[in-house]
Design a protein around this motif. Structure first.
Motif, PDB file in Angstrom:
ATOM      1  N   SER A 132       0.754  -0.987   0.151  1.00 50.24           N
ATOM      2  CA  SER A 132       0.016   0.106  -0.223  1.00 50.24           C
ATOM      3  C   SER A 132       0.758   1.166   0.025  1.00 50.24           C
ATOM      4  O   SER A 132       1.612   1.384  -0.946  1.00 50.24           O
ATOM      5  CB  SER A 132      -0.838   0.114   1.172  1.00 50.24           C
ATOM      6  OG  SER A 132      -1.855   0.923   1.191  1.00 50.24           O
ATOM      7  N   GLY A 133       0.752   2.022   1.086  1.00 52.07           N
ATOM      8  CA  GLY A 133       1.747   3.457   1.006  1.00 52.07           C
ATOM      9  C   GLY A 133       3.214   2.852   1.183  1.00 52.07           C
ATOM     10  O   GLY A 133       4.124   3.470   0.805  1.00 52.07           O
ATOM     11  N   GLY A 134       3.413   1.626   1.726  1.00 50.04           N
ATOM     12  CA  GLY A 134       4.765   1.110   1.733  1.00 50.04           C
ATOM     13  C   GLY A 134       5.230   0.632   0.302  1.00 50.04           C
ATOM     14  O   GLY A 134       6.462   0.829  -0.108  1.00 50.04           O
ATOM     15  N   GLY A 135       4.252   0.068  -0.654  1.00 50.12           N
ATOM     16  CA  GLY A 135       4.578   0.025  -2.011  1.00 50.12           C
ATOM     17  C   GLY A 135       5.024   1.159  -2.637  1.00 50.12           C
ATOM     18  O   GLY A 135       5.815   1.142  -3.453  1.00 50.12           O
ATOM     19  N   ALA A 136       4.065   2.253  -2.200  1.00 47.13           N
ATOM     20  CA  ALA A 136       4.622   3.790  -2.955  1.00 47.13           C
ATOM     21  C   ALA A 136       5.755   4.120  -2.662  1.00 47.13           C
ATOM     22  O   ALA A 136       6.754   4.754  -3.262  1.00 47.13           O
ATOM     23  CB  ALA A 136       3.469   4.674  -2.701  1.00 47.13           C
ATOM     24  N   LYS A 137       6.397   3.820  -1.342  1.00 49.90           N
ATOM     25  CA  LYS A 137       7.583   4.166  -0.718  1.00 49.90           C
ATOM     26  C   LYS A 137       8.587   3.439  -1.407  1.00 49.90           C
ATOM     27  O   LYS A 137       9.698   3.935  -1.861  1.00 49.90           O
ATOM     28  CB  LYS A 137       7.829   3.874   0.743  1.00 49.90           C
ATOM     29  CG  LYS A 137       6.757   4.666   1.516  1.00 49.90           C
ATOM     30  CD  LYS A 137       6.600   4.262   3.025  1.00 49.90           C
ATOM     31  CE  LYS A 137       5.495   4.698   3.851  1.00 49.90           C
ATOM     32  NZ  LYS A 137       5.415   3.992   5.184  1.00 49.90           N
ATOM     33  N   VAL A 138       8.324   2.096  -1.810  1.00 47.45           N
ATOM     34  CA  VAL A 138       9.247   1.406  -2.551  1.00 47.45           C
ATOM     35  C   VAL A 138       9.628   1.959  -4.180  1.00 47.45           C
ATOM     36  O   VAL A 138      10.615   2.196  -4.481  1.00 47.45           O
ATOM     37  CB  VAL A 138       8.813   0.064  -2.653  1.00 47.45           C
ATOM     38  CG1 VAL A 138       9.775  -0.810  -3.673  1.00 47.45           C
ATOM     39  CG2 VAL A 138       9.095  -0.629  -1.411  1.00 47.45           C
ATOM     40  N   SER A 139       8.423   2.342  -4.807  1.00 49.45           N
ATOM     41  CA  SER A 139       8.226   3.024  -5.978  1.00 49.45           C
ATOM     42  C   SER A 139       9.188   4.199  -5.909  1.00 49.45           C
ATOM     43  O   SER A 139       9.830   4.639  -6.911  1.00 49.45           O
ATOM     44  CB  SER A 139       6.710   3.311  -6.326  1.00 49.45           C
ATOM     45  OG  SER A 139       6.192   2.016  -6.272  1.00 49.45           O
ATOM     46  N   LEU A 140       8.989   5.107  -5.146  1.00 54.78           N
ATOM     47  CA  LEU A 140       9.784   6.530  -4.716  1.00 54.78           C
ATOM     48  C   LEU A 140      11.128   6.045  -4.527  1.00 54.78           C
ATOM     49  O   LEU A 140      11.880   6.637  -5.208  1.00 54.78           O
ATOM     50  CB  LEU A 140       9.196   7.419  -3.641  1.00 54.78           C
ATOM     51  CG  LEU A 140       7.757   7.775  -3.798  1.00 54.78           C
ATOM     52  CD1 LEU A 140       7.129   8.322  -2.565  1.00 54.78           C
ATOM     53  CD2 LEU A 140       7.829   8.994  -4.996  1.00 54.78           C
ATOM     54  N   LEU A 141      11.452   4.864  -3.896  1.00 57.02           N
ATOM     55  CA  LEU A 141      13.059   4.794  -3.683  1.00 57.02           C
ATOM     56  C   LEU A 141      13.664   4.472  -5.156  1.00 57.02           C
ATOM     57  O   LEU A 141      14.865   4.784  -5.249  1.00 57.02           O
ATOM     58  CB  LEU A 141      13.232   3.693  -2.631  1.00 57.02           C
ATOM     59  CG  LEU A 141      12.883   4.242  -1.142  1.00 57.02           C
ATOM     60  CD1 LEU A 141      13.036   3.024   0.092  1.00 57.02           C
ATOM     61  CD2 LEU A 141      13.966   5.078  -0.952  1.00 57.02           C
ATOM     62  N   LEU A 142      12.893   3.630  -5.809  1.00 54.19           N
ATOM     63  CA  LEU A 142      13.336   3.363  -7.011  1.00 54.19           C
ATOM     64  C   LEU A 142      13.688   4.567  -8.030  1.00 54.19           C
ATOM     65  O   LEU A 142      14.253   4.495  -9.216  1.00 54.19           O
ATOM     66  CB  LEU A 142      12.313   2.396  -7.891  1.00 54.19           C
ATOM     67  CG  LEU A 142      12.341   1.208  -7.071  1.00 54.19           C
ATOM     68  CD1 LEU A 142      10.897   0.371  -7.553  1.00 54.19           C
ATOM     69  CD2 LEU A 142      13.641   0.102  -7.444  1.00 54.19           C
ATOM     70  N   GLY A 143      13.084   5.798  -7.564  1.00 58.81           N
ATOM     71  CA  GLY A 143      13.218   6.863  -8.380  1.00 58.81           C
ATOM     72  C   GLY A 143      14.118   7.979  -7.720  1.00 58.81           C
ATOM     73  O   GLY A 143      14.267   9.076  -8.274  1.00 58.81           O
ATOM     74  N   MET A 144      14.754   7.744  -6.666  1.00 56.36           N
ATOM     75  CA  MET A 144      15.366   8.896  -5.588  1.00 56.36           C
ATOM     76  C   MET A 144      16.973   8.430  -5.979  1.00 56.36           C
ATOM     77  O   MET A 144      17.545   7.503  -5.721  1.00 56.36           O
ATOM     78  CB  MET A 144      15.296   8.710  -4.093  1.00 56.36           C
ATOM     79  CG  MET A 144      13.415   9.063  -4.114  1.00 56.36           C
ATOM     80  SD  MET A 144      13.073   8.906  -2.071  1.00 56.36           S
ATOM     81  CE  MET A 144      14.307  10.263  -1.460  1.00 56.36           C
ATOM     82  N   ALA A 145      17.385   9.543  -6.155  1.00 55.51           N
ATOM     83  CA  ALA A 145      19.079   9.550  -6.621  1.00 55.51           C
ATOM     84  C   ALA A 145      19.938   9.109  -5.225  1.00 55.51           C
ATOM     85  O   ALA A 145      20.867   8.431  -5.258  1.00 55.51           O
ATOM     86  CB  ALA A 145      19.506  10.825  -7.019  1.00 55.51           C
ATOM     87  N   PRO A 146      19.465   9.586  -4.085  1.00 57.37           N
ATOM     88  CA  PRO A 146      20.333   9.363  -2.860  1.00 57.37           C
ATOM     89  C   PRO A 146      20.310   7.774  -2.449  1.00 57.37           C
ATOM     90  O   PRO A 146      20.958   7.272  -1.575  1.00 57.37           O
ATOM     91  CB  PRO A 146      19.612  10.120  -1.734  1.00 57.37           C
ATOM     92  CG  PRO A 146      18.968  11.101  -2.534  1.00 57.37           C
ATOM     93  CD  PRO A 146      18.509  10.669  -3.768  1.00 57.37           C
ATOM     94  N   ALA A 147      19.086   7.238  -3.133  1.00 57.34           N
ATOM     95  CA  ALA A 147      18.866   5.713  -2.485  1.00 57.34           C
ATOM     96  C   ALA A 147      19.644   4.816  -3.709  1.00 57.34           C
ATOM     97  O   ALA A 147      19.768   3.631  -3.346  1.00 57.34           O
ATOM     98  CB  ALA A 147      17.610   5.327  -2.716  1.00 57.34           C
ATOM     99  N   LYS A 148      20.561   5.347  -4.588  1.00 59.45           N
ATOM    100  CA  LYS A 148      20.927   4.786  -5.546  1.00 59.45           C
ATOM    101  C   LYS A 148      22.145   3.512  -5.006  1.00 59.45           C
ATOM    102  O   LYS A 148      23.099   4.146  -4.261  1.00 59.45           O
ATOM    103  CB  LYS A 148      21.698   5.385  -6.424  1.00 59.45           C
ATOM    104  CG  LYS A 148      22.553   4.478  -7.780  1.00 59.45           C
ATOM    105  CD  LYS A 148      23.272   5.722  -8.385  1.00 59.45           C
ATOM    106  CE  LYS A 148      24.094   5.004  -9.732  1.00 59.45           C
ATOM    107  NZ  LYS A 148      24.819   6.061 -10.677  1.00 59.45           N
TER     108      LYS A 148
END
Length: 533
Positions: free
Chosen positions: A223-239
């Motif tokens: 749910s919102g946690g899946g959205a957090k995973v989605s966002l991390l897949l697009g966040m440069a600092p998480a690379k």
């Protein structure tokens, strides 16, 4: 999800809290019994003392960030001050400040000071077990890592080091202040996501001391946690901080636009009577006052809001830096080209939010068709016909639930998978169809969050939700090992499941989890084509 299509944020979260097991402790205390001396691990910030419970080492409430309060409010997280005395890690740390509601465990504490994580591991050695980092649901507004559905002991016994994370939520995690506040607040609308990045950095630096492999980290959430995973897949600092990803019923293609987020942030400070750039005044405002000001700020900014899944209100927003654009809009970022993805939904997601509604029980054909026009104005007739064909004999209310399930959860998951497929790393798709829960008079069917305890193997902790009998245990015996296998190898195939091919645009083969699981090519393909996915 549009305002029309969803319950209020409060109602959403009340439903999700029930699903997460907050109501059901099942007599399982936080510590199940201790074996021998309490284990101590030296982290890069200082030593922590956990517990050994039935052969699993559990470390709860480990601080990974400095208290984000006072002058640090709304700013990127900072590492904690180091300590030399052994800190006890026997109880869960505070969850983010939120509406407590009747459904949170009585032991759960909510605070602005919430940067704590939990670790479960079978061994404090050098075996380099795969690591899974769990991000709880709650629509970016509520939730906590320490709820019974999310206990990590079963993952630990199956050779995975499980980490779960609390971080800032709602107004504290996702207030984007206007540019007038200066560069220190450029990414304030992503503070809660940057908390998670800091937690992943903690994992990279420390998890080997807990028997885990920092070079094999899977992020997963629902749910919102899946959205957090989605966002991390697009966040440069998480690379580079994770290597595999699982999105359960929470595909996030985009994020709140910066213009809207700044308008909302300005509305908040105006409501609080804090002048632009007055850091001291902002730091001095009581946390409850800030929390209670959310609705007024959202109402002031509503004219600037966009429609979509979790992109209005106090949610993550695009800052052009940490999150350069929507994570999958227009496509996946190149730095995740080698990250395998497991993604899926439950067949009847929206029953959790709509099945008890009198409007649904009394829905007419005209009402269903109106819902179709509101959801898909230019292709309502095709979508309505495809839904009727996909659900023969369904009532108008059931068709409306199926419509909102597709619009809110399913089609975005398909779209995200399609965009990820343009990269070389494999994608696997699933759908969870088990529908035998007696909760809500059997109306829940394969509802949103129904799969959670099957994934964690914690169905005994949440029998109120999944019901009696061996069905939940049989589901856990299929889904939990698949998640373990994916964390270990990047492939969810197990010996007890049918052959599970990678997802592709030619066959769209999808694992249908049920008591007798099967693989289906392009499930509800006519509906997908009618919607345009």
């Amino acid at each position: 999800m549009t305002k029309k299509a969803r319950l209020s944020r409060r109602e959403w979260m009340t439903s999700a809290a029930v699903a997460s097991g907050a109501l059901i402790m099942s007599g399982r205390a936080l510590a199940a019994g201790t074996d021998g001396a309490a284990p101590i691990v030296q982290t890069n910030h200082g030593p922590v003392r956990g517990r050994t419970e039935d052969g699993v080492h559990a470390f709860r409430g480990v601080r990974y960030g400095a208290p984000p309060v006072g002058a640090l409010r709304f700013r990127p997280p900072q590492p904690p001050n180091p300590w030399t005395q052994v800190q006890d890690a026997g109880a869960f740390g505070s969850a983010a400040m939120q509406s407590p509601g009747p459904d949170a465990p009585k032991t759960e504490v909510h605070s602005e000071d919430c940067l704590f994580l939990n670790v479960w591991t079978a061994g404090l050695d050098a075996k380099k077990r795969p690591v899974m980092v769990w991000l709880h649901g709650g629509a970016f507004a509520e939730g906590a890592a320490g709820r019974p559905t999310y206990y990590g002991d079963h993952f630990a016994r199956d050779g995975v080091v499980l980490v779960s994370v609390n971080h800032r939520l709602n107004v504290f995690g996702f207030t984007q202040l206007p540019d007038s506040w200066g560069p220190a607040y450029k990414s304030s609308g992503l503070a809660g996501m940057l908390d998670i990045v800091l937690a992943l950095q903690w994992v990279k630096a420390n998890i080997a001391r807990f028997g885990g492999d920092p070079n094999n980290v899977t992020i997963f959430g629902e749910s919102g946690g899946g959205a957090k995973v989605s966002l991390l897949l697009g966040m440069a600092p998480a690379k580079g901080l994770f290597h595999r990803a699982i999105i359960q019923s929470g595909a996030g293609l985009d994020a709140a636009p910066r213009a809207y987020a700044q308008t909302l942030g300005g509305a908040l400070t105006e409501t609080l009577n804090v002048k632009p750039g007055d850091v001291a005044a902002l730091a001095a405002v009581d946390a409850k006052t800030i929390f209670d000001s959310q609705k007024a700020a959202i109402d002031k900014a509503k004219g600037a809001a966009s429609k979509g899944f979790l992109i209005d209100g106090f949610v993550p927003s695009i800052d052009g830096q940490a999150l350069p654009r929507g994570p999958f809009t227009p496509g996946a970022q190149p730095w995740i080209s080698d990250v395998p993805l497991l993604i899926g939904t439950n067949r009847d997601e929206m029953t959790l939010f709509l099945a008890a509604s009198p409007d649904i029980a009394n829905q007419t054909n005209e009402g269903f068709e109106k819902s179709a026009r509101e959801a898909y104005p230019t292709k309502a007739d095709q979508v309505a016909a495809a839904l009727r064909a996909a659900h023969p004999g369904a009532s108008p209310g059931e068709l409306t639930i199926a419509l909102q399930t597709a619009k809110t959860f399913w089609i975005d998951s398909v779209t995200l998978a399609e965009r990820k497929l343009k990269q070389p790393a494999p994608v696997w798709m699933y759908r969870m169809d088990w529908d035998q829960s007696p909760a809500l008079g059997g109306k829940l069917k394969a509802a949103h969050a129904m799969e959670l305890s099957f994934v964690f193997g914690t169905q005994e902790n949440i029998r109120y939700f999944v019901g009696p009998g061996d069905g939940p245990t049989r589901m856990a015996a299929q889904m939990h090992p698949a998640w373990v296998a994916f964390a270990k190898t990047g492939n969810p195939q197990t010996a007890t499941l049918p052959t599970w091919p990678r997802y592709d645009l030619a066959k769209r083969q999808t694992m249908i989890f049920n008591l007798d699981s099967r693989v289906e090519s392009d499930p509800q393909g006519d509906l997908r084509r009618a919607i345009g996915g």
